[in-house]
Enzyme design. Structure first.
Site, mmCIF file in Angstrom:
data_model
loop_
_atom_site.group_PDB
_atom_site.id
_atom_site.type_symbol
_atom_site.label_atom_id
_atom_site.label_comp_id
_atom_site.label_asym_id
_atom_site.label_seq_id
_atom_site.Cartn_x
_atom_site.Cartn_y
_atom_site.Cartn_z
ATOM 1 N N GLU A 81 82.246 -104.343 7.160
ATOM 2 C CA GLU A 81 82.409 -104.439 8.504
ATOM 3 C C GLU A 81 81.170 -105.034 9.295
ATOM 4 O O GLU A 81 81.257 -105.249 10.688
ATOM 5 C CB GLU A 81 82.990 -103.215 9.221
ATOM 6 N N CYS A 113 85.246 -98.256 8.260
ATOM 7 C CA CYS A 113 84.509 -97.886 7.068
ATOM 8 C C CYS A 113 85.449 -97.692 5.926
ATOM 9 O O CYS A 113 85.241 -97.436 4.725
ATOM 10 C CB CYS A 113 83.944 -96.605 7.333
ATOM 11 N N SER A 203 85.224 -90.088 18.589
ATOM 12 C CA SER A 203 85.179 -90.733 16.950
ATOM 13 C C SER A 203 85.298 -89.637 15.902
ATOM 14 O O SER A 203 86.047 -89.437 14.909
ATOM 15 C CB SER A 203 83.957 -91.534 16.716
ATOM 16 N N HIS A 235 84.014 -89.229 3.691
ATOM 17 C CA HIS A 235 83.202 -90.205 4.337
ATOM 18 C C HIS A 235 82.023 -89.512 5.256
ATOM 19 O O HIS A 235 82.400 -88.677 5.875
ATOM 20 C CB HIS A 235 84.212 -91.141 5.346
ATOM 21 N N SER A 306 87.335 -96.020 11.479
ATOM 22 C CA SER A 306 87.591 -96.021 12.623
ATOM 23 C C SER A 306 88.655 -96.952 13.142
ATOM 24 O O SER A 306 88.740 -97.997 12.444
ATOM 25 C CB SER A 306 86.231 -96.119 13.517
HETATM 26 P P1 HMG Z 1 75.234 -86.662 20.070
HETATM 27 O O1 HMG Z 1 75.561 -86.816 21.460
HETATM 28 O O2 HMG Z 1 73.851 -86.816 19.885
HETATM 29 O O3 HMG Z 1 75.794 -85.241 19.647
HETATM 30 O O4 HMG Z 1 76.052 -87.615 19.221
HETATM 31 P P2 HMG Z 1 75.697 -83.608 19.993
HETATM 32 O O5 HMG Z 1 74.812 -83.302 21.245
HETATM 33 O O6 HMG Z 1 76.996 -83.355 20.083
HETATM 34 O O7 HMG Z 1 74.905 -82.918 18.822
HETATM 35 C C1 HMG Z 1 75.157 -83.099 17.338
HETATM 36 C C2 HMG Z 1 75.340 -81.934 16.772
HETATM 37 O O8 HMG Z 1 73.738 -81.558 16.721
HETATM 38 C C3 HMG Z 1 76.008 -80.773 17.430
HETATM 39 O O9 HMG Z 1 76.459 -79.989 16.424
HETATM 40 C C4 HMG Z 1 74.830 -79.961 18.063
HETATM 41 O O10 HMG Z 1 75.209 -78.707 18.488
HETATM 42 C C5 HMG Z 1 73.722 -80.164 17.122
HETATM 43 P P3 HMG Z 1 78.158 -79.865 16.284
HETATM 44 O O11 HMG Z 1 78.722 -79.250 17.479
HETATM 45 O O12 HMG Z 1 78.676 -81.243 15.875
HETATM 46 O O13 HMG Z 1 78.352 -78.960 15.008
HETATM 47 N N1 HMG Z 1 72.503 -79.851 17.760
HETATM 48 C C6 HMG Z 1 71.495 -79.186 17.127
HETATM 49 N N2 HMG Z 1 71.588 -78.518 15.843
HETATM 50 C C7 HMG Z 1 70.426 -77.968 15.532
HETATM 51 N N3 HMG Z 1 69.207 -77.683 16.482
HETATM 52 C C8 HMG Z 1 68.963 -78.400 17.676
HETATM 53 C C9 HMG Z 1 70.455 -79.111 18.028
HETATM 54 N N4 HMG Z 1 70.678 -79.889 18.933
HETATM 55 C C10 HMG Z 1 71.977 -80.217 19.061
HETATM 56 N N5 HMG Z 1 68.041 -78.311 18.258
HETATM 57 C C11 HMG Z 1 77.433 -88.493 17.534
HETATM 58 C C12 HMG Z 1 76.619 -87.404 18.140
HETATM 59 C C13 HMG Z 1 77.851 -88.337 16.307
HETATM 60 C C14 HMG Z 1 78.748 -88.548 18.469
HETATM 61 C C15 HMG Z 1 76.597 -89.907 17.726
HETATM 62 O O14 HMG Z 1 75.331 -89.562 16.979
HETATM 63 C C16 HMG Z 1 77.426 -91.065 17.384
HETATM 64 O O15 HMG Z 1 77.969 -91.386 18.233
HETATM 65 N N6 HMG Z 1 77.340 -91.667 16.047
HETATM 66 C C17 HMG Z 1 78.083 -92.646 15.743
HETATM 67 C C18 HMG Z 1 79.823 -92.252 15.645
HETATM 68 C C19 HMG Z 1 79.855 -91.631 14.527
HETATM 69 O O16 HMG Z 1 79.082 -91.406 13.554
HETATM 70 N N7 HMG Z 1 81.020 -90.828 14.362
HETATM 71 C C20 HMG Z 1 81.326 -89.836 13.500
HETATM 72 C C21 HMG Z 1 83.012 -90.169 13.010
HETATM 73 S S1 HMG Z 1 83.533 -91.870 13.253
HETATM 74 C C22 HMG Z 1 83.164 -92.286 11.555
HETATM 75 O O17 HMG Z 1 82.990 -91.609 10.666
HETATM 76 C C23 HMG Z 1 83.421 -93.920 11.355
HETATM 77 C C24 HMG Z 1 82.137 -94.608 11.384
HETATM 78 O O18 HMG Z 1 81.442 -94.347 10.139
HETATM 79 C C25 HMG Z 1 82.361 -96.081 11.514
HETATM 80 C C26 HMG Z 1 83.574 -96.873 10.823
HETATM 81 O O19 HMG Z 1 84.584 -96.580 10.410
HETATM 82 O O20 HMG Z 1 83.308 -98.190 10.692
HETATM 83 C C27 HMG Z 1 81.214 -94.352 12.432
#
Ligand code: HMG
Length: 384
Positions: A81, A113, A203, A235, A306
């Site tokens: 992609e 992906c 996502s 994944h 996605s």
């Molecule tokens: P964010 O806003 O940084 O997340 O974005 P958050 O505030 O929800 O924190 C993430 C996790 O860290 C949470 O845990 C927090 O509690 C924890 P969870 O509730 O998820 O279990 N946390 C901590 N833990 C320990 N100590 C701390 C601490 N602070 C917070 N101090 C997000 C996270 C993944 C949304 C962002 O990184 C993002 O947008 N990433 C890109 C999209 C993505 O990877 N999505 C995944 C599913 S989609 C997919 O897999 C397809 C893809 O590969 C693309 C394709 O298909 O082509 C992406």
């Protein structure tokens, strides 16, 4: 009895640079545990300006060709992609770079992906038609997000190559599979953008919905019970996401799926980051390299792209699979990366080759294939 078809050899490659997420966290004023524990990531591969999905894919595929030659390969499927051209398949550049014969068909597949898994299933179908043929599947991506966004720590870059054949040495792709397509705007990249747009929370839930829907479809189409699946690979956009999927599946099935064995699937991706089409398959390679007890066992693979398409399939690991593996090369690819500090990372990020303006690139390292220049709008690659 039908012909057994599957993965005869695997190889992986990653980019020239690595950024420790602890360094990123410090500079962004984020608790490093958010990345280490919250996302389950330690580091991410960063491509040099003379690397892209083509050079990474070529580096992975070259290992397979070195071991097996080109005999029987009549199809090359390139899944990505982050492809470099809207028209020409990235695999065509690789055909030239690797000196593959003219007598091959080459095509590029895309569905976020999920594309690598689509390529694997298409390859199985081609080999079923003619078991003398082998298909080279290459899944390669640069996962690049906008800086200073929550997605920045989930970047990465890498490729896998899979040689698909009859009577495979590593794993048979079993016949049952479950698929699920749902039209959702969770992550997408319009044609005028080099980075995707992401609805982060959506996502995550779309991924989980897809895993469950793919399981239900698998169960409805002759799949085995979850008790008969010995290991799982999901994944890994970041490894915590795979953990979430595993728990959600367990809840859906009303059983506890042990999480311990997932660790072996995380070893490489914790330090490479997201590699989109290659991610689930690097997870599989990591499992094969780190678990020596897999002969005769069944591995479930959940692939998510996605937008969204998900697929759950199972692999039957073959006796003697370890003899077909090259863990030394995989570890070297990770260990030989050059470490970046934060400021250099941001400079390298900003100097990625975009668009079609003529430019030459500097040689960044010892990678086997590189993007040398863009000339008259066309990308020119070279062997190192
Ligand atoms: P964010 O806003 O940084 O997340 O974005 P958050 O505030 O929800 O924190 C993430 C996790 O860290 C949470 O845990 C927090 O509690 C924890 P969870 O509730 O998820 O279990 N946390 C901590 N833990 C320990 N100590 C701390 C601490 N602070 C917070 N101090 C997000 C996270 C993944 C949304 C962002 O990184 C993002 O947008 N990433 C890109 C999209 C993505 O990877 N999505 C995944 C599913 S989609 C997919 O897999 C397809 C893809 O590969 C693309 C394709 O298909 O082509 C992406």
């Amino acid at each position: 009895m039908s012909t057994q078809i599957g993965i005869h050899d695997v190889a992986m490659a990653t980019a020239h640079y690595v950024l420790e997420l602890e360094d990123l966290a410090q500079r962004l004023g984020v608790d490093p545990d958010k990345y280490r524990l919250g996302l389950g990531q330690d580091a991410m591969s960063i491509p040099a300006p003379d690397e892209d999905a083509v050079t990474l894919g070529a580096a992975a595929a070259a290992q397979i060709i070195a071991r097996h030659g080109v005999g029987g390969i009549r199809t090359v499927l390139f899944a990505s992609e982050s492809g470099v051209d809207q028209s020409k398949a990235g695999g065509v550049f690789i055909q030239g770079l690797l000196g593959l014969p003219r007598g091959v068909r080459v095509v590029e597949l895309k569905q976020a992906c999920y594309g690598g898994t689509a390529a694997l299933q298409a390859a199985v179908g081609l080999v079923a038609r003619n078991p003398e043929e082998r298909v080279l599947v290459i899944a390669s991506d640069v996962a690049r997000y906008d800086v200073d966004t929550p997605a920045e720590p989930t970047q990465g870059a890498g490729a896998v190559a899979l040689l698909v054949s009859a009577d495979p040495a590593i794993a048979v792709v079993e016949e049952a599979y479950g698929v699920a397509t749902m039209d959702v705007d969770d992550f997408w990249r319009p044609n005028d953008r080099s980075t995707p747009l992401v609805a982060g929370a959506l996502s995550v839930s779309a991924y989980l919905d897809s895993a469950i829907a793919a399981w239900d479809d698998y169960a409805a189409h002759g799949g085995v019970s979850a008790e008969q699946i010995d290991r799982w690979v999901h994944h890994q956009p970041y490894t915590k996401m795979a953990r979430k999927a595993h728990r959600a599946l367990g809840e859906h099935l009303g059983m506890e799926l042990p999480e311990g064995p997932l660790e072996d699937t995380f070893t490489y991706n914790r330090r490479i980051g997201n590699t989109y089409t290659a991610s689930a398959w690097i997870g599989l390679i990591s499992l094969l390299h780190h678990d020596s007890t897999l002969a005769g066992s069944r591995v479930g693979v959940f692939s998510y792209g996605s937008g969204s398409v998900g697929e759950l399939l199972t692999l039957a690991v073959q006796e003697g699979y370890r003899e077909a593996l090259d863990p030394v090369a995989a570890r070297a690819a990770l260990e030989e990366r050059q470490k970046l500090d934060f400021d250099t990372y941001r400079r390298v990020y900003a100097s990625a080759v975009q668009g079609s303006a003529d430019q030459r690139t500097e040689r960044s390292g010892a990678q086997p294939y590189r993007l040398a220049e863009v000339k008259d709008g066309a990308r020119r690659y070279e062997k190192a």
